[in-house]
Every structure is written in structure tokens, then in C-alpha cells.
Design a protein around this motif. Structure first.
Motif, PDB file in Angstrom:
ATOM      1  N   LYS A   2       0.861  -1.165   0.093  1.00 49.71           N
ATOM      2  CA  LYS A   2      -0.015   0.156  -0.028  1.00 49.71           C
ATOM      3  C   LYS A   2       0.996   0.809  -0.384  1.00 49.71           C
ATOM      4  O   LYS A   2       0.261   2.328  -0.633  1.00 49.71           O
ATOM      5  CB  LYS A   2      -0.539  -0.054   1.658  1.00 49.71           C
ATOM      6  CG  LYS A   2      -2.130   0.884   0.943  1.00 49.71           C
ATOM      7  CD  LYS A   2      -3.066   1.353   2.562  1.00 49.71           C
ATOM      8  CE  LYS A   2      -3.795   2.505   2.425  1.00 49.71           C
ATOM      9  NZ  LYS A   2      -4.475   2.199   4.449  1.00 49.71           N
ATOM     10  N   LYS A   5       2.490   1.889  -3.073  1.00 50.80           N
ATOM     11  CA  LYS A   5       0.879   2.749  -4.607  1.00 50.80           C
ATOM     12  C   LYS A   5       1.058   4.070  -3.813  1.00 50.80           C
ATOM     13  O   LYS A   5       1.523   4.824  -4.844  1.00 50.80           O
ATOM     14  CB  LYS A   5      -0.346   1.636  -4.215  1.00 50.80           C
ATOM     15  CG  LYS A   5      -0.219   0.694  -4.824  1.00 50.80           C
ATOM     16  CD  LYS A   5      -1.654  -0.390  -4.867  1.00 50.80           C
ATOM     17  CE  LYS A   5      -1.317  -1.975  -5.549  1.00 50.80           C
ATOM     18  NZ  LYS A   5      -3.000  -2.301  -5.667  1.00 50.80           N
ATOM     19  N   ILE A   6       1.451   4.128  -2.858  1.00 48.04           N
ATOM     20  CA  ILE A   6       0.973   6.032  -2.406  1.00 48.04           C
ATOM     21  C   ILE A   6       1.858   6.951  -3.525  1.00 48.04           C
ATOM     22  O   ILE A   6       1.968   7.593  -3.197  1.00 48.04           O
ATOM     23  CB  ILE A   6       0.286   5.655  -0.797  1.00 48.04           C
ATOM     24  CG1 ILE A   6      -1.128   5.330  -0.732  1.00 48.04           C
ATOM     25  CG2 ILE A   6       0.712   7.782  -0.453  1.00 48.04           C
ATOM     26  CD1 ILE A   6      -1.081   5.167   0.960  1.00 48.04           C
ATOM     27  N   GLY A  40      -4.190   4.048  -9.671  1.00 48.00           N
ATOM     28  CA  GLY A  40      -3.996   3.961  -7.680  1.00 48.00           C
ATOM     29  C   GLY A  40      -4.666   4.109  -7.443  1.00 48.00           C
ATOM     30  O   GLY A  40      -5.244   3.594  -5.898  1.00 48.00           O
ATOM     31  N   GLN A  43      -6.709   1.639  -6.774  1.00 50.85           N
ATOM     32  CA  GLN A  43      -6.847   0.220  -6.636  1.00 50.85           C
ATOM     33  C   GLN A  43      -6.906   0.159  -5.110  1.00 50.85           C
ATOM     34  O   GLN A  43      -7.402  -0.504  -4.042  1.00 50.85           O
ATOM     35  CB  GLN A  43      -5.203  -0.416  -6.346  1.00 50.85           C
ATOM     36  CG  GLN A  43      -4.905  -0.388  -8.432  1.00 50.85           C
ATOM     37  CD  GLN A  43      -5.556  -2.034  -8.568  1.00 50.85           C
ATOM     38  OE1 GLN A  43      -4.961  -2.889  -7.375  1.00 50.85           O
ATOM     39  NE2 GLN A  43      -6.015  -2.091  -9.238  1.00 50.85           N
ATOM     40  N   LEU A  44      -6.643   0.858  -4.500  1.00 48.96           N
ATOM     41  CA  LEU A  44      -6.354   1.884  -3.051  1.00 48.96           C
ATOM     42  C   LEU A  44      -7.939   1.604  -2.724  1.00 48.96           C
ATOM     43  O   LEU A  44      -8.218   1.429  -2.017  1.00 48.96           O
ATOM     44  CB  LEU A  44      -5.574   2.686  -2.444  1.00 48.96           C
ATOM     45  CG  LEU A  44      -4.170   3.031  -2.926  1.00 48.96           C
ATOM     46  CD1 LEU A  44      -4.075   4.404  -2.877  1.00 48.96           C
ATOM     47  CD2 LEU A  44      -3.781   2.369  -1.514  1.00 48.96           C
ATOM     48  N   SER A  45      -8.708   2.290  -4.075  1.00 46.46           N
ATOM     49  CA  SER A  45     -10.355   2.468  -3.014  1.00 46.46           C
ATOM     50  C   SER A  45     -11.383   1.135  -3.049  1.00 46.46           C
ATOM     51  O   SER A  45     -11.634   1.444  -2.967  1.00 46.46           O
ATOM     52  CB  SER A  45     -10.923   3.051  -3.564  1.00 46.46           C
ATOM     53  OG  SER A  45     -10.776   3.264  -4.792  1.00 46.46           O
ATOM     54  N   LYS A  47     -10.200  -2.010  -2.028  1.00 40.23           N
ATOM     55  CA  LYS A  47     -10.327  -2.161  -0.149  1.00 40.23           C
ATOM     56  C   LYS A  47     -11.184  -1.884   0.147  1.00 40.23           C
ATOM     57  O   LYS A  47     -11.763  -2.024   1.486  1.00 40.23           O
ATOM     58  CB  LYS A  47      -9.059  -2.003  -0.198  1.00 40.23           C
ATOM     59  CG  LYS A  47      -8.337  -3.014  -1.261  1.00 40.23           C
ATOM     60  CD  LYS A  47      -6.474  -4.159  -0.975  1.00 40.23           C
ATOM     61  CE  LYS A  47      -6.173  -4.700  -1.933  1.00 40.23           C
ATOM     62  NZ  LYS A  47      -4.608  -4.465  -1.540  1.00 40.23           N
ATOM     63  N   THR A  48     -11.815  -0.853  -0.137  1.00 38.57           N
ATOM     64  CA  THR A  48     -12.601   0.165   1.095  1.00 38.57           C
ATOM     65  C   THR A  48     -14.233  -0.443   0.740  1.00 38.57           C
ATOM     66  O   THR A  48     -14.288  -0.070   0.515  1.00 38.57           O
ATOM     67  CB  THR A  48     -12.743   1.590   0.691  1.00 38.57           C
ATOM     68  OG1 THR A  48     -11.325   2.821   0.916  1.00 38.57           O
ATOM     69  CG2 THR A  48     -13.475   2.664   1.691  1.00 38.57           C
TER      70      THR A  48
END
Length: 61
Positions: A2, A5-6, A40, A43-45, A47-48
Motif C-alpha cells: 500500500k 502504491k501511495i 492507483g 486500486q486503493l479504493s 479495498k474500502t
């Protein structure tokens, strides 16, 4: 992963902002940087959890 990616997203936005203020703007670099940032964020959102997840589970019962 994570954090990686950030970091990539921050670098992509930094490149896009640098290209925006430069004298000769390269549109292809800006488009690629924005596409990397949007990918990006996707991909991060992903999992929310959804706010409506509990409501959907109650509707199924």
C-alpha cells in the motif's frame, strides 16, 4: 504494498504538476501521470468497504 502504491501516486502527481508549470508542456507525460494516479486511486479504493454493505446484507435475508 500500500505504501508503494501511495509513493508511486505522489510521484505521478509531482511529475504532472512539474509538467504543468514548465515552459514546454508535454501532454503525453501529463496524461500518463494522471492515468497512473487514477489507476492507483482505483486500486486503493477497491479495498474500502461500501457504506451500504450492511443494508444490502439485510435486504437479502
Amino acid at each position: 504494498m500500500k505504501a508503494f502504491k501511495i509513493l508511486i501516486m505522489v510521484l505521478a502527481i509531482a511529475v504532472a504538476l512539474y509538467e504543468q508549470v514548465s515552459a514546454e508542456k508535454n501532454i503525453y507525460i501529463m496524461v500518463i501521470a494522471i492515468a497512473v494516479f487514477m489507476y492507483g486511486m482505483m486500486q486503493l479504493s477497491a479495498k474500502t468497504p461500501s457504506k451500504n454493505q450492511d443494508k444490502e446484507e439485510e435486504d437479502v435475508k
